[in-house]
Scaffold this active site. Structure first.
Site, PDB file in Angstrom:
ATOM      1  N   GLU A 169       0.715  -1.357  -0.039  1.00  0.00           N
ATOM      2  CA  GLU A 169       0.050  -0.046  -0.019  1.00  0.00           C
ATOM      3  C   GLU A 169       0.736   1.180  -0.046  1.00  0.00           C
ATOM      4  O   GLU A 169       0.910   2.115   1.055  1.00  0.00           O
ATOM      5  CB  GLU A 169      -1.106  -0.128   1.037  1.00  0.00           C
ATOM      6  CG  GLU A 169      -1.853  -1.050   1.251  1.00  0.00           C
ATOM      7  CD  GLU A 169      -3.194  -0.934   2.115  1.00  0.00           C
ATOM      8  OE1 GLU A 169      -3.038  -0.180   3.081  1.00  0.00           O
ATOM      9  OE2 GLU A 169      -4.026  -1.719   2.060  1.00  0.00           O
ATOM     10  N   GLU A 358      -5.521  -8.411   0.843  1.00  0.00           N
ATOM     11  CA  GLU A 358      -5.979  -8.201   1.968  1.00  0.00           C
ATOM     12  C   GLU A 358      -7.354  -7.948   1.779  1.00  0.00           C
ATOM     13  O   GLU A 358      -7.950  -7.057   0.804  1.00  0.00           O
ATOM     14  CB  GLU A 358      -5.493  -6.763   2.678  1.00  0.00           C
ATOM     15  CG  GLU A 358      -4.007  -7.109   3.528  1.00  0.00           C
ATOM     16  CD  GLU A 358      -3.496  -5.881   3.857  1.00  0.00           C
ATOM     17  OE1 GLU A 358      -4.520  -5.241   4.469  1.00  0.00           O
ATOM     18  OE2 GLU A 358      -2.164  -5.827   3.880  1.00  0.00           O
TER      19      GLU A 358
HETATM   20  C1  NOJ Z   1      -3.939  -2.169   5.365  1.00  0.00           C
HETATM   21  C2  NOJ Z   1      -2.723  -2.438   5.947  1.00  0.00           C
HETATM   22  O1  NOJ Z   1      -1.787  -3.092   4.925  1.00  0.00           O
HETATM   23  C3  NOJ Z   1      -2.521  -3.259   7.237  1.00  0.00           C
HETATM   24  O2  NOJ Z   1      -1.369  -3.056   7.819  1.00  0.00           O
HETATM   25  C4  NOJ Z   1      -3.746  -3.046   8.011  1.00  0.00           C
HETATM   26  O3  NOJ Z   1      -3.694  -3.217   9.238  1.00  0.00           O
HETATM   27  C5  NOJ Z   1      -5.036  -3.067   7.293  1.00  0.00           C
HETATM   28  N1  NOJ Z   1      -5.029  -2.571   6.096  1.00  0.00           N
HETATM   29  C6  NOJ Z   1      -6.176  -2.544   8.388  1.00  0.00           C
HETATM   30  O4  NOJ Z   1      -6.277  -1.171   8.433  1.00  0.00           O
END
Ligand code: NOJ
Length: 447
Positions: A169, A358
């Site tokens: 991200e 994710e």
């Molecule tokens: C994206 C991130 O990559 C991760 O580190 C985070 O905990 C989750 N989203 C939830 O916000």
């Protein structure tokens, strides 16, 4: 409603769970690990919810054999985790730590022994602090620092790790860390942000090239945060505002990677990135990834807002709207978003393969009689997985789904308040308890 089954996705679809080093490992200063920007950031007053930190986190560093057993018990065949740069190269460049390498060797070997496939993210936000002192992502030198780190990882782990992700991200770590200052390293301002964006774009492609050269058979990807963006009202002004936010959140990083340059036509502020661009950068920003990781949690509604100097738009938060269900993060639950994102990214002809690296939700779970019955999370997973299948059936080349996340862990600036895990972690004893959602995923994966 038809019950969805694993078999609907076919044999070769990769099911998994995602985690990240800083959020679970703890052991922040043992065995020669160097300081990272997050170690320093959590120590600053007022930055993290109730002063939480991740010095111990879930103690995954010491408890990983048991946690891998839990992954196996839940029938989860793939585990995405990240490597901590400062555990491997404590000062960011130079000396490699034997103990850091040993830890990840043990983690990888133990995973393989249990038939759990490791998927490795190279950078999940925990930059070595020494590199921050040199400007971190605002310094173009980071392309070289990062490439060196990538080659060290390829050299030590490439014989066993077949799936790699270069960045996690980039829009979030540049936006929250270098524009808003709410994540480490807490820098602010448009100049820092644009410099970080450009250098992350270049490092992402260069990291891909280093990997491919050293490990020609590895599958190389990178991961992007994304959200379906819609206008708040059906007006031209809100529509235009939504187009700009869409360009910022969903297109800024993928388009230069694919050779399309930054989406400046839809987002004027990105033109200012030119001050950091050198000759030949256009070509250097490109890399032919084997897969793109999609990370989706919600959708965004956008209103025209003339008062923002950089982008005439404002995201209307779920808390200001009347949404039927939102998570602890204040994110609207909107499963169609993941479908729209799959369609959107699949529409780029250069994108070969998509993987949901994710997706998940934080709800206020209740621990009662030794159990956590988190039905909301079960519905969330079912509804999102159904939307992934919908896209797949329409021909989208999606090949995997990874739930965020294994354990209730350190959620960055929100500390331990939001709980995203399939497994509850008692904050005092660190004892693990599988939630209903964990058992649901196990059963889904067994049929
Ligand atoms: C994206 C991130 O990559 C991760 O580190 C985070 O905990 C989750 N989203 C939830 O916000």
């Amino acid at each position: 409603m038809k019950v969805i089954k694993r078999a609907d996705f076919g044999e070769s679809f990769s099911w998994g769970v995602s985690t990240a080093a800083y959020q679970v490992e703890g052991a922040h200063d043992v065995d020669g690990k160097g300081l990272s920007i997050w170690d320093e950031f959590v120590a600053r007053k007022g930055k993290i919810y109730q002063g939480h930190h991740a010095n111990i986190a879930c103690d995954f560093y010491n408890r990983f054999p048991d946690d891998l057993e839990l992954i196996r018990k839940l029938n989860i065949p793939n585990h995405r985790f990240s490597l901590s740069w400062s555990r491997i190269i404590p000062e960011g460049t130079g000396r490699v730590s034997r103990k850091g390498i040993d830890f990840y060797n043990r983690l990888i070997d133990q995973s393989l022994a249990l038939n759990i496939e490791p998927w490795v993210t190279l950078y999940h936000w925990d930059l070595p602090y020494s590199l921050h002192l040199e400007g971190g992502w605002t310094n173009r030198e980071i392309i070289g620092w990062f490439s060196n780190y990538v080659s060290v990882c390829a050299h030590h782990f490439g014989d066993r790790v077949k799936h790699w992700m270069i960045l996690n991200e980039p829009m979030v770590f540049t936006g929250a860390g270098y524009f808003l200052g709410v994540h480490a390293p807490g820098k602010k301002g448009i100049r820092n942000f644009l410099a970080a964006v450009h250098h992350a774009t270049l490092a992402q492609a260069e990291g891909g090239r280093v990997m491919r050269q050293l490990l020609p058979y590895a599958k190389i990807g990178t991961t992007f945060s994304c959200s379906h963006v819609e206008p708040y009202r059906q007006t031209i002004k809100d529509y235009k505002a939504a187009t700009q936010v869409d360009a910022l959140l969903n297109r800024t990083f993928i388009e230069p990677l694919l050779g399309m340059g930054y989406p400046t036509a839809d987002l004027k502020i990105l033109k200012r990135i030119e001050q950091f661009v050198k000759q030949d950068d256009e070509a250097k920003m490109m890399f032919n990834m084997d897969f793109i990781g999609i990370q989706n949690y919600t959708r965004e509604l956008v209103k025209y807002n003339p008062f923002n100097p950089f982008i005439a738009a404002r995201i209307v938060k779920a808390s200001e709207r009347n949404v039927p269900l939102k998570t602890t993060m204040n994110w609207e639950v909107y499963p169609e978003s993941i479908y729209h994102m799959l369609k959107k990214f699949a529409a780029y002809p250069e994108v070969k393969k998509l993987i949901i690296t994710e997706n998940g939700a934080a709800f206020p779970d209740t621990f009662m009689d030794g159990k956590v019955e988190d039905n909301l999370r079960v519905y969330f997973m079912q509804d999102h997985i159904a939307q992934v299948l919908r896209a797949k059936k329409e021909g989208v080349n999606v090949h995997g789904y990874f739930i965020w996340t294994l354990l209730d862990n350190f959620e960055w600036a929100e500390g331990y308040l939001p709980t995203f895990g399939l497994i509850h972690v008692n904050r005092q004893t660190l004892e693990r308890t599988i939630k209903s959602s964990g058992y649901w995923y196990r059963d889904f994966l067994s049929h």
